[in-house]
Design a protein around this motif. Structure first.
Motif, PDB file in Angstrom:
ATOM      1  N   THR A  52     -14.287-140.147  64.371  1.00 46.44           N
ATOM      2  CA  THR A  52     -14.492-141.343  63.531  1.00 46.44           C
ATOM      3  C   THR A  52     -13.825-141.192  62.162  1.00 46.44           C
ATOM      4  OG1 THR A  52     -16.603-140.464  62.731  1.00 46.44           O
ATOM      5  CG2 THR A  52     -16.686-141.999  64.601  1.00 46.44           C
ATOM      6  N   HIS A  53     -13.931-139.987  61.574  1.00 46.26           N
ATOM      7  CA  HIS A  53     -13.302-139.757  60.257  1.00 46.26           C
ATOM      8  C   HIS A  53     -13.209-138.252  60.027  1.00 46.26           C
ATOM      9  CE1 HIS A  53     -17.565-139.549  59.354  1.00 46.26           C
ATOM     10  NE2 HIS A  53     -17.321-139.083  58.130  1.00 46.26           N
ATOM     11  N   SER A  54     -12.541-137.876  58.936  1.00 48.81           N
ATOM     12  CA  SER A  54     -12.138-136.476  58.803  1.00 48.81           C
ATOM     13  C   SER A  54     -13.176-135.573  58.131  1.00 48.81           C
ATOM     14  CB  SER A  54     -10.821-136.403  58.018  1.00 48.81           C
ATOM     15  OG  SER A  54     -10.990-137.030  56.757  1.00 48.81           O
ATOM     16  N   LEU A  56     -15.982-132.910  57.491  1.00 55.03           N
ATOM     17  CA  LEU A  56     -16.193-131.671  58.249  1.00 55.03           C
ATOM     18  C   LEU A  56     -17.303-131.773  59.304  1.00 55.03           C
ATOM     19  CD1 LEU A  56     -15.118-128.754  58.391  1.00 55.03           C
ATOM     20  CD2 LEU A  56     -16.925-128.105  56.785  1.00 55.03           C
ATOM     21  N   ASP A  57     -18.392-132.501  58.979  1.00 53.33           N
ATOM     22  CA  ASP A  57     -19.511-132.575  59.930  1.00 53.33           C
ATOM     23  C   ASP A  57     -19.168-133.392  61.181  1.00 53.33           C
ATOM     24  OD1 ASP A  57     -19.484-134.788  58.144  1.00 53.33           O
ATOM     25  OD2 ASP A  57     -21.557-135.292  58.623  1.00 53.33           O
ATOM     26  N   HIS A  58     -17.934-133.946  61.245  1.00 55.43           N
ATOM     27  CA  HIS A  58     -17.522-134.701  62.431  1.00 55.43           C
ATOM     28  C   HIS A  58     -16.345-134.051  63.168  1.00 55.43           C
ATOM     29  CE1 HIS A  58     -20.063-138.261  61.396  1.00 55.43           C
ATOM     30  NE2 HIS A  58     -20.052-137.588  60.251  1.00 55.43           N
ATOM     31  N   ILE A  59     -15.773-133.005  62.570  1.00 56.04           N
ATOM     32  CA  ILE A  59     -14.598-132.367  63.195  1.00 56.04           C
ATOM     33  C   ILE A  59     -14.795-130.859  63.426  1.00 56.04           C
ATOM     34  CG2 ILE A  59     -12.981-134.051  62.212  1.00 56.04           C
ATOM     35  CD1 ILE A  59     -12.170-131.902  60.143  1.00 56.04           C
ATOM     36  N   GLY A 160     -20.229-143.928  63.766  1.00 54.54           N
ATOM     37  CA  GLY A 160     -19.938-142.771  62.910  1.00 54.54           C
ATOM     38  C   GLY A 160     -20.629-142.985  61.575  1.00 54.54           C
ATOM     39  N   ASP A 161     -19.997-142.572  60.460  1.00 56.29           N
ATOM     40  CA  ASP A 161     -20.580-142.803  59.129  1.00 56.29           C
ATOM     41  C   ASP A 161     -20.063-144.142  58.616  1.00 56.29           C
ATOM     42  OD1 ASP A 161     -21.405-140.260  59.510  1.00 56.29           O
ATOM     43  OD2 ASP A 161     -20.508-139.422  57.695  1.00 56.29           O
ATOM     44  N   THR A 162     -20.974-144.968  58.131  1.00 51.90           N
ATOM     45  CA  THR A 162     -20.519-146.266  57.638  1.00 51.90           C
ATOM     46  C   THR A 162     -21.420-146.832  56.554  1.00 51.90           C
ATOM     47  OG1 THR A 162     -19.831-148.503  58.284  1.00 51.90           O
ATOM     48  CG2 THR A 162     -21.748-147.609  59.416  1.00 51.90           C
ATOM     49  N   ILE A 222     -28.734-142.735  63.734  1.00 55.61           N
ATOM     50  CA  ILE A 222     -28.181-141.377  63.703  1.00 55.61           C
ATOM     51  C   ILE A 222     -27.843-140.973  62.265  1.00 55.61           C
ATOM     52  CG2 ILE A 222     -27.264-141.533  66.057  1.00 55.61           C
ATOM     53  CD1 ILE A 222     -24.456-141.987  64.635  1.00 55.61           C
ATOM     54  N   HIS A 223     -27.407-139.714  62.117  1.00 50.80           N
ATOM     55  CA  HIS A 223     -26.918-139.193  60.841  1.00 50.80           C
ATOM     56  C   HIS A 223     -27.993-139.199  59.755  1.00 50.80           C
ATOM     57  CE1 HIS A 223     -23.860-138.388  57.693  1.00 50.80           C
ATOM     58  NE2 HIS A 223     -23.153-137.908  58.703  1.00 50.80           N
ATOM     59  N   ILE A 224     -29.255-139.099  60.177  1.00 46.11           N
ATOM     60  CA  ILE A 224     -30.356-139.027  59.208  1.00 46.11           C
ATOM     61  C   ILE A 224     -30.321-137.643  58.551  1.00 46.11           C
ATOM     62  CG2 ILE A 224     -32.887-138.928  59.040  1.00 46.11           C
ATOM     63  CD1 ILE A 224     -32.970-140.947  61.388  1.00 46.11           C
TER      64      ILE A 224
HETATM   65 ZN    ZN Z   1     -21.138-137.379  58.393  1.00 42.78          ZN
END
Ligand code: ZN
Ligand code: ZN
Length: 255
Positions: A52-54, A56-59, A160-162, A222-224
């Protein structure tokens, strides 16, 4: 569609891993958690990772997966897919050879373990029975969500994060969304920091969901941030949104 939750948290603590959602064992959405969850057999099945984006917690899982695959007897190439600015950031900051080997040229350029693929926003691609389309979302860095539809026309959207967005809800609306994965990183009292960092609180999440027509059949938050889990969960319950739930690592979702 079966989705396994390898991680769904907004930070890492014991029992809380960053976001990573596995569709039918082969396609992954974000990879904040991967090699610490799946064994070798599971890791070898992964062919596509949509990012979704770069942040660190997503890659995070990409370099560790590549390192494991290089030593596997029957290894496969893994495609890392996202919008151009995300692919550029991964190439420049994660796989430039300075903090980890560049697995886009290892063991050789032709047989490299990782293949970086740029996607165009709003343009669909087909993998097996799935049609996957990236749509932009608002975050502190360029970011995209993914709409996934199977051949039975079952659809889910992973944000993702938004932060707040309008255009994407309009574009994906009009047809039923059977499942929405949407974030709420902070409690209501941290709204200012949520807005500044491109995230949502339960109150902001309610505004976003009300923009989607028709309202998704079910929604997973998610992402709480685990530090605020209890407060956020209570605030979410007070919203009284039908079929809105939080998730746990290891959960399996049928869509
Ligand atoms: Zn995140
Ligand atoms: Zn982020």
């Amino acid at each position: 569609m079966k989705i396994k939750v390898l991680g769904c948290s907004g930070a890492e603590f014991p029992g809380h891993r960053p976001p990573s959602f596995l569709l039918n064992e082969k396609i992954l959405f974000d990879t904040g958690s991967l090699t610490n969850f799946l064994d070798t057999k599971g890791q070898l099945k992964i062919k596509y990772i949509f990012i979704t984006h770069s942040h660190l917690d997503h890659i995070l899982g990409i370099p560790f997966l590549a390192d494991n695959l290089i030593f596997a007897k029957k290894r496969n190439r893994v495609n890392i897919l996202s919008i151009p600015p995300v692919i550029k950031a991964i190439r420049k900051s994660l796989l430039d050879g300075s903090i980890w080997p560049d697995f886009t040229v290892i063991p050789s350029t032709h047989e490299a373990i990782l293949n970086l693929v740029e996607l165009k926003s709003g343009h669909s691609m087909k993998i097996d029975d799935y049609t996957i389309t990236p749509y932009p979302v608002n975050h502190s860095v360029p970011a995209t969500g993914y709409l996934v539809e199977d051949k039975r026309k079952r659809r889910f959207f992973y944000t993702g994060d938004t932060g707040a967005t309008d255009a994407t809800w309009r574009r994906i609306g009009g047809q039923p969304i059977h499942c929405l994965f949407i974030e709420a990183s902070f409690p209501n009292q941290m709204e200012e920091i949520a807005i500044r960092t491109g995230h949502l609180t339960p109150r902001l999440l309610k505004k976003e969901i009300s923009k989607i027509k028709p309202i998704p059949e079910k929604s997973f938050v998610i992402h709480i941030k685990p530090q605020y889990f209890k407060t956020i969960k209570e605030e979410l319950q007070k919203l009284k949104i039908k079929n809105l739930r939080t998730l746990r690592e290891g959960a399996i979702i049928d869509i």
